[in-house]
Design an enzyme around this catalytic site. Structure first.
Site, PDB file in Angstrom:
ATOM      1  N   HIS A  60       0.812  -1.222   0.000  1.00 44.45           N
ATOM      2  CA  HIS A  60       0.000   0.000   0.000  1.00 44.45           C
ATOM      3  C   HIS A  60       0.847   1.274   0.000  1.00 44.45           C
ATOM      4  O   HIS A  60       0.326   2.356  -0.247  1.00 44.45           O
ATOM      5  CB  HIS A  60      -0.996   0.003   1.171  1.00 44.45           C
ATOM      6  CG  HIS A  60      -0.393   0.223   2.518  1.00 44.45           C
ATOM      7  ND1 HIS A  60      -0.136  -0.796   3.409  1.00 44.45           N
ATOM      8  CD2 HIS A  60      -0.017   1.362   3.157  1.00 44.45           C
ATOM      9  CE1 HIS A  60       0.354  -0.301   4.520  1.00 44.45           C
ATOM     10  NE2 HIS A  60       0.451   1.011   4.397  1.00 44.45           N
ATOM     11  N   ASP A 116       0.116  -7.693   1.435  1.00 48.92           N
ATOM     12  CA  ASP A 116       0.492  -6.289   1.588  1.00 48.92           C
ATOM     13  C   ASP A 116       2.015  -6.117   1.570  1.00 48.92           C
ATOM     14  O   ASP A 116       2.594  -5.425   2.407  1.00 48.92           O
ATOM     15  CB  ASP A 116      -0.099  -5.691   2.867  1.00 48.92           C
ATOM     16  CG  ASP A 116      -0.043  -4.161   2.868  1.00 48.92           C
ATOM     17  OD1 ASP A 116       0.157  -3.578   1.793  1.00 48.92           O
ATOM     18  OD2 ASP A 116      -0.172  -3.564   3.956  1.00 48.92           O
ATOM     19  N   SER A 165       4.644   2.546   7.961  1.00 48.13           N
ATOM     20  CA  SER A 165       4.322   1.397   7.116  1.00 48.13           C
ATOM     21  C   SER A 165       5.512   1.001   6.259  1.00 48.13           C
ATOM     22  O   SER A 165       6.124   1.837   5.588  1.00 48.13           O
ATOM     23  CB  SER A 165       3.134   1.732   6.199  1.00 48.13           C
ATOM     24  OG  SER A 165       1.945   1.827   6.937  1.00 48.13           O
TER      25      SER A 165
END
Length: 356
Positions: free
Chosen positions: A164, A194, A301
């Site tokens: 992402h 992911d 992230s």
């Protein structure tokens, strides 16, 4: 032993015309044949000579009831085998220590000590050892831009991050810990886990992180997180492993991922039947995650979750925010990371250019 005895016997009786007196005076094993003066019932039946059979005639006769010398052979052999086994075991352990650089050999590969022994077990030691392997990622797409983090896994610039972070990106820029900037290309993506692999252009001599074994961690283990929350490169936080094998559901829809980019880095996910940080949409996937209370914020992230030996045990992927506004979002001690064993299993497909 049997073949050796047969050869000795053949040598001793090679002359078929040898008389009784010659036989009595020849240097042969006194127990072959057994001396007639000893009662047959009180003496073991024709014991085999040990490997020193050529010296056997010069040894004094054993008293009745004593243990024949040949029975020390198997015992000595067992002792020798035990010593050899111990030597091999010790050599193996020493070899592992030499290869991994660890002070002690533990039950899992997380025992590799990236942190110098003088700083072992300290957050500052982990930060100093691993920070050069963590990068800031700035991705630009038609929907806007986003900031995330990544982990260098090869010295020529392969970097693991979250899908992402780079999904739909038209350009990817990477800043290393020492301030150098590179252009990167997306090599492979896996929206179901992911994960994404990117590669820096014209990079060499980078410090690759050591990938540990997420199967070797336990609840309560101390961990360190390094990333670039809100563009603050190389931010270090610490905490513990709060739980293992948490089912975390994230979006696999590129439209949702681009919406996340517009929101400034918050990543919508579902946990325990509730959705956080926005709507995950209808296209989702679920993976097992490591839960940690180490402070994670937008921009973490793709960064690293690290054990106290300096091994990467997870890729930070989601954090709970009590608000949908990125301006007021902050860590509340509820973060999730993709186990590094999942990453290692997925690497071949990512390197092959997967785009699922």
């Amino acid at each position: 032993m049997t073949e050796s005895l047969r050869r000795n016997g053949e040598y001793e009786h090679a002359n078929p015309y040898q008389g009784p007196h010659q036989h009595a005076s020849s240097p042969v094993n006194p127990e072959w044949p057994p001396p007639p003066a000893q009662p047959p019932g009180n003496h073991p039946t024709q014991p085999l000579p040990d490997m020193r059979s050529e010296q056997q005639p010069e040894q004094p006769a054993e008293p009745h009831g004593g243990r024949p010398a040949r029975r020390r052979g198997p015992a000595a052999l067992l002792v020798a085998v035990a010593i050899v086994a111990a030597a091999v075991g010790g050599g193996t352990a020493y070899g592992i220590q030499e290869l991994t650089g660890s002070d002690t050999v533990a039950s899992s590969s997380t025992s590799t000590n990236v942190v110098p022994s003088s700083q072992k077990g300290t957050v500052s030691g982990v930060a100093k050892a691993v920070s050069p392997s963590i990068v800031e990622i700035n991705a630009t797409s038609n929907a806007g831009s986003s900031t995330g983090s990544g982990v260098i896994i090869t010295d020529d610039g392969e970097i693991i991050t979250n899908n992402h972070v780079v999904s739909g990106a038209s350009s990817v820029k990477v800043t290393t810990n020492d301030g150098k900037q590179y252009t990167a290309e997306v090599v492979g993506t896996d929206s179901k886990k992911d994960l994404a692999l990117i590669k820096l252009q014209n990079a060499s001599g980078l410090k690759a992180a050591t990938l540990g074994d997420s199967a070797g961690i336990g609840v309560g283990d101390q961990v360190v997180a390094i990333g670039s929350p809100e563009g603050l490169t190389g931010t270090v936080t610490s905490g513990i492993v709060s739980a293992l094998d948490r089912d975390v559901t994230v979006s696999t829809d590129e439209g949702q991922q681009q919406q996340q980019q517009r929101q400034g880095g918050q990543w919508p996910f579902e946990f325990g039947g509730q959705q956080f940080n926005g709507d995950t949409g209808s296209s989702t996937t679920t993976y097992k995650a490591i839960q940690t209370d180490a402070s994670l914020n937008p921009g973490n992230s793709g960064g690293a979750l690290i054990d106290m030996n300096g091994n990467i045990i997870g890729i930070n992927s989601a954090m709970y925010s009590a608000t949908e506004s990125s301006a007021s979002a902050g860590s509340v001690g509820l973060g999730f990371a993709i186990p590094i064993n999942t990453v290692k299993a997925d690497l071949p497909e990512l390197r092959a250019g997967a785009s699922n």
